[in-house]
Design a protein around this motif. Sequence first.
Motif, PDB file in Angstrom:
ATOM      1  N   LEU A 172      13.372 -27.339  29.678  1.00  0.00           N
ATOM      2  CA  LEU A 172      13.058 -28.323  28.841  1.00  0.00           C
ATOM      3  C   LEU A 172      14.336 -28.503  29.192  1.00  0.00           C
ATOM      4  O   LEU A 172      14.551 -30.467  28.780  1.00  0.00           O
ATOM      5  N   ASN A 173      15.131 -29.092  29.477  1.00  0.00           N
ATOM      6  CA  ASN A 173      16.399 -28.647  30.021  1.00  0.00           C
ATOM      7  C   ASN A 173      16.524 -29.965  30.991  1.00  0.00           C
ATOM      8  O   ASN A 173      16.955 -31.152  30.947  1.00  0.00           O
ATOM      9  N   ALA A 174      15.660 -29.498  31.747  1.00  0.00           N
ATOM     10  CA  ALA A 174      15.583 -30.777  33.154  1.00  0.00           C
ATOM     11  C   ALA A 174      14.681 -31.413  32.898  1.00  0.00           C
ATOM     12  O   ALA A 174      14.458 -32.841  32.982  1.00  0.00           O
ATOM     13  N   LEU A 175      13.803 -31.366  31.930  1.00  0.00           N
ATOM     14  CA  LEU A 175      12.569 -32.470  31.240  1.00  0.00           C
ATOM     15  C   LEU A 175      13.689 -33.545  30.646  1.00  0.00           C
ATOM     16  O   LEU A 175      12.967 -35.154  30.665  1.00  0.00           O
ATOM     17  N   LEU A 176      14.064 -33.249  29.502  1.00  0.00           N
ATOM     18  CA  LEU A 176      14.772 -33.912  29.072  1.00  0.00           C
ATOM     19  C   LEU A 176      16.044 -34.749  28.473  1.00  0.00           C
ATOM     20  O   LEU A 176      16.546 -35.486  27.908  1.00  0.00           O
ATOM     21  N   ILE A 177      16.897 -33.797  29.595  1.00  0.00           N
ATOM     22  CA  ILE A 177      18.632 -34.188  29.385  1.00  0.00           C
ATOM     23  C   ILE A 177      18.470 -34.035  31.102  1.00  0.00           C
ATOM     24  O   ILE A 177      18.757 -32.917  31.357  1.00  0.00           O
ATOM     25  N   PRO A 178      18.999 -35.247  30.849  1.00  0.00           N
ATOM     26  CA  PRO A 178      19.508 -36.248  32.597  1.00  0.00           C
ATOM     27  C   PRO A 178      21.071 -35.377  33.022  1.00  0.00           C
ATOM     28  O   PRO A 178      21.598 -34.596  31.539  1.00  0.00           O
ATOM     29  N   SER A 179      20.713 -34.955  34.608  1.00  0.00           N
ATOM     30  CA  SER A 179      21.945 -34.250  34.792  1.00  0.00           C
ATOM     31  C   SER A 179      22.789 -35.267  35.017  1.00  0.00           C
ATOM     32  O   SER A 179      22.980 -36.104  35.097  1.00  0.00           O
ATOM     33  N   ASP A 180      23.738 -34.149  33.906  1.00  0.00           N
ATOM     34  CA  ASP A 180      25.490 -35.187  33.835  1.00  0.00           C
ATOM     35  C   ASP A 180      26.276 -34.014  34.665  1.00  0.00           C
ATOM     36  O   ASP A 180      27.170 -32.781  34.209  1.00  0.00           O
ATOM     37  N   SER A 181      27.393 -34.525  35.602  1.00  0.00           N
ATOM     38  CA  SER A 181      28.443 -34.091  36.385  1.00  0.00           C
ATOM     39  C   SER A 181      29.487 -34.001  35.534  1.00  0.00           C
ATOM     40  O   SER A 181      30.045 -33.088  35.846  1.00  0.00           O
TER      41      SER A 181
END
Length: 234
Positions: free
Chosen positions: A20-29
């Motif tokens: 779900l995180n990979a689908l809905l929440i963009p990676s944020d460094s």
Amino acid sequence: MNNVNGPTQQQTWTQVDDYLNALLIPSDSLLEQALRTNVEAGLPAHDVTPNQGKLLQLLLQIQGATRVLEIGTLGGYSTIWMARALPEHGRIVTLEADPRHAEMAQANLTRAGLMHKVDLRVGPALTTLPDVQEEYREPFDFIFIDADKPSNPDYLRWALRLARPGSLIIGDNIVRDGEVIHADSTDNRVKGVQSFLKLIADNPRLEATALQTVGSKGYDGFVIARVLESPTAK
């Protein structure tokens, strides 16, 4: 019963969170660096998950909040999520008892370019809250309680003093792996949560619900309460 050759229940919860995180929440460094910094510094693994952080952020945006109080900063991961939801003139007051945790939080928030929105207070919250009340005369729109659970009833009483009609009060970690239902529990954290929930249920100024959650952090839950314009019978 779990299939001995398949994933455990916890592994499944974690895999679903990851999906779900990979689908809905963009990676944020910056957020990822904050988590790494907290782990490397040996802070307790009590940060909210990315999807929980995003939920806090969305609730603030839906609320149109400009003034936030966070009780329990830890390394500032949840603070970053919430501060990003605020307009430039917005303010989040965040309270952390442990000076070392506060030092990590300040480093993470500075790296994220958000300290201009943050008032980080160091010391036991029940000691710093009177100063917050004195210095911030306008009520808070949103209050997030995520600190030592035995003090939750006191934190709720303070939250009600510092809120307005329409303010939201969120309490995290209220299910305690299901231990919350055991009236004879001797765990002070469980007893603190039980008293906290009972105070919410009995307070005519509040309407509330609570949700159980599962995920990468295991089995827990949160309560969300809204301060009413005027007391209503329950």
